[in-house]
Design a protein around this motif. Sequence first.
Motif, PDB file in Angstrom:
ATOM      1  N   ARG A   1      -8.528  -6.381  -0.312  1.00 39.99           N
ATOM      2  CA  ARG A   1      -8.439  -7.280   1.157  1.00 39.99           C
ATOM      3  C   ARG A   1     -10.107  -7.516   1.749  1.00 39.99           C
ATOM      4  NH1 ARG A   1      -3.983  -9.681   0.235  1.00 39.99           N
ATOM      5  NH2 ARG A   1      -2.386  -7.925   0.232  1.00 39.99           N
ATOM      6  N   ALA A   2     -10.896  -8.559   1.673  1.00 41.19           N
ATOM      7  CA  ALA A   2     -11.920  -8.822   2.831  1.00 41.19           C
ATOM      8  C   ALA A   2     -11.644  -8.870   4.152  1.00 41.19           C
ATOM      9  CB  ALA A   2     -12.223  -9.802   2.038  1.00 41.19           C
ATOM     10  N   TYR A   3     -11.885  -8.728   5.635  1.00 40.05           N
ATOM     11  CA  TYR A   3     -11.541  -8.644   6.551  1.00 40.05           C
ATOM     12  C   TYR A   3     -12.948  -8.606   7.303  1.00 40.05           C
ATOM     13  CZ  TYR A   3      -7.189  -6.706   5.165  1.00 40.05           C
ATOM     14  OH  TYR A   3      -5.835  -6.587   4.419  1.00 40.05           O
ATOM     15  N   ASN A   4     -12.776  -9.076   8.963  1.00 36.92           N
ATOM     16  CA  ASN A   4     -14.781  -9.274   8.844  1.00 36.92           C
ATOM     17  C   ASN A   4     -14.717  -7.421   9.631  1.00 36.92           C
ATOM     18  OD1 ASN A   4     -12.148  -8.826  12.258  1.00 36.92           O
ATOM     19  ND2 ASN A   4     -11.804 -10.170  11.496  1.00 36.92           N
ATOM     20  N   ILE A   5     -15.290  -7.367   9.609  1.00 38.94           N
ATOM     21  CA  ILE A   5     -15.854  -5.936   9.532  1.00 38.94           C
ATOM     22  C   ILE A   5     -15.120  -4.916  10.791  1.00 38.94           C
ATOM     23  CG2 ILE A   5     -18.283  -6.015  11.152  1.00 38.94           C
ATOM     24  CD1 ILE A   5     -17.955  -4.282   7.894  1.00 38.94           C
ATOM     25  N   GLY A   6     -15.152  -5.850  11.904  1.00 37.90           N
ATOM     26  CA  GLY A   6     -14.350  -4.544  12.587  1.00 37.90           C
ATOM     27  C   GLY A   6     -12.794  -4.170  12.460  1.00 37.90           C
TER      28      GLY A   6
ATOM     29  N   TYR B   1     -11.322  -2.829  -7.072  1.00 39.54           N
ATOM     30  CA  TYR B   1     -12.140  -3.928  -6.815  1.00 39.54           C
ATOM     31  C   TYR B   1     -13.572  -4.350  -6.449  1.00 39.54           C
ATOM     32  CZ  TYR B   1      -6.270  -4.155  -6.313  1.00 39.54           C
ATOM     33  OH  TYR B   1      -4.873  -3.600  -7.113  1.00 39.54           O
ATOM     34  N   SER B   2     -14.280  -4.969  -6.664  1.00 42.65           N
ATOM     35  CA  SER B   2     -15.242  -5.676  -6.370  1.00 42.65           C
ATOM     36  C   SER B   2     -15.290  -6.240  -4.739  1.00 42.65           C
ATOM     37  CB  SER B   2     -15.672  -6.724  -7.260  1.00 42.65           C
ATOM     38  OG  SER B   2     -15.236  -7.844  -7.405  1.00 42.65           O
ATOM     39  N   ALA B   3     -14.342  -6.411  -4.713  1.00 43.37           N
ATOM     40  CA  ALA B   3     -14.045  -6.955  -2.961  1.00 43.37           C
ATOM     41  C   ALA B   3     -12.894  -5.938  -2.398  1.00 43.37           C
ATOM     42  CB  ALA B   3     -13.043  -8.434  -2.914  1.00 43.37           C
ATOM     43  N   GLY B   4     -12.703  -6.237  -0.909  1.00 38.77           N
ATOM     44  CA  GLY B   4     -11.879  -4.296  -0.199  1.00 38.77           C
ATOM     45  C   GLY B   4     -13.570  -4.221   0.531  1.00 38.77           C
ATOM     46  N   GLY B   5     -12.488  -3.024   0.900  1.00 42.70           N
ATOM     47  CA  GLY B   5     -14.003  -2.219   1.406  1.00 42.70           C
ATOM     48  C   GLY B   5     -13.421  -1.489   1.810  1.00 42.70           C
TER      49      GLY B   5
ATOM     50  N   GLN C   1      -8.961  -0.125  11.342  1.00 37.58           N
ATOM     51  CA  GLN C   1      -7.166  -0.400  11.578  1.00 37.58           C
ATOM     52  C   GLN C   1      -6.970   0.525  10.675  1.00 37.58           C
ATOM     53  OE1 GLN C   1      -5.507  -3.846  13.407  1.00 37.58           O
ATOM     54  NE2 GLN C   1      -7.828  -4.712  13.543  1.00 37.58           N
ATOM     55  N   SER C   2      -6.789   1.441  10.668  1.00 30.75           N
ATOM     56  CA  SER C   2      -5.662   2.134   9.333  1.00 30.75           C
ATOM     57  C   SER C   2      -4.599   1.231   8.753  1.00 30.75           C
ATOM     58  CB  SER C   2      -4.656   3.913  10.028  1.00 30.75           C
ATOM     59  OG  SER C   2      -4.282   3.327  10.964  1.00 30.75           O
ATOM     60  N   SER C   3      -3.945   0.236   9.449  1.00 30.70           N
ATOM     61  CA  SER C   3      -3.091  -0.492   8.866  1.00 30.70           C
ATOM     62  C   SER C   3      -3.556  -1.254   7.771  1.00 30.70           C
ATOM     63  CB  SER C   3      -2.325  -1.258   9.713  1.00 30.70           C
ATOM     64  OG  SER C   3      -3.247  -1.863  10.449  1.00 30.70           O
ATOM     65  N   MET C   4      -4.647  -1.544   7.635  1.00 31.65           N
ATOM     66  CA  MET C   4      -5.281  -2.458   6.852  1.00 31.65           C
ATOM     67  C   MET C   4      -5.597  -2.140   5.703  1.00 31.65           C
ATOM     68  SD  MET C   4      -5.768  -5.163   8.095  1.00 31.65           S
ATOM     69  CE  MET C   4      -6.124  -5.709   9.893  1.00 31.65           C
ATOM     70  N   TYR C   5      -5.810  -0.647   5.127  1.00 35.35           N
ATOM     71  CA  TYR C   5      -5.817  -0.434   3.891  1.00 35.35           C
ATOM     72  C   TYR C   5      -4.456   0.536   3.381  1.00 35.35           C
ATOM     73  CZ  TYR C   5     -10.232   0.953   5.630  1.00 35.35           C
ATOM     74  OH  TYR C   5     -11.366   0.625   6.976  1.00 35.35           O
TER      75      TYR C   5
END
Length: 126
Positions: free
Chosen positions: A100-105, A28-32, A109-113
């Motif tokens: 997914r794109a989130y605010n950097i902080g 993906y080009s977005a996310g992190g 959180q591992s649950s975001m991945y």
Amino acid sequence: VQLQASGGGLVQAGGSLRLSCAASGRTYSAGGMGWFRQAPGKDREFAAAIRFADAGAYYADFVKGRFTISRDKRKNTAYLQMNSLKPEDTAIYYCASTPRAYNIGSYGQSSMYESWGQGTLVTVSS
């Protein structure tokens, strides 16, 4: 997305290592992407993350000034340059990615991945 982490090894205190996390499959080009670590007998903890949209980086306090996260878009690979390593940095390091794109902080959180690599062992001797 499949993630392959590499670059771990044995290093003396004060030394450096560069970890790589290569992504394959649907990328993906977005996310992190982020790096987490788990030392023996301890919980997994966040180390560093990078947001793809603006290459913004986020670090845990204990790695600030020592670790640098970066990404090569063409290679779909993220890197974690680790300098001034300490024995307490000894752990298995895992990379993870999210589309997914989130605010950097939130990348801390591992649950975001959604996808995780298999881990690479870093051992720092005193």
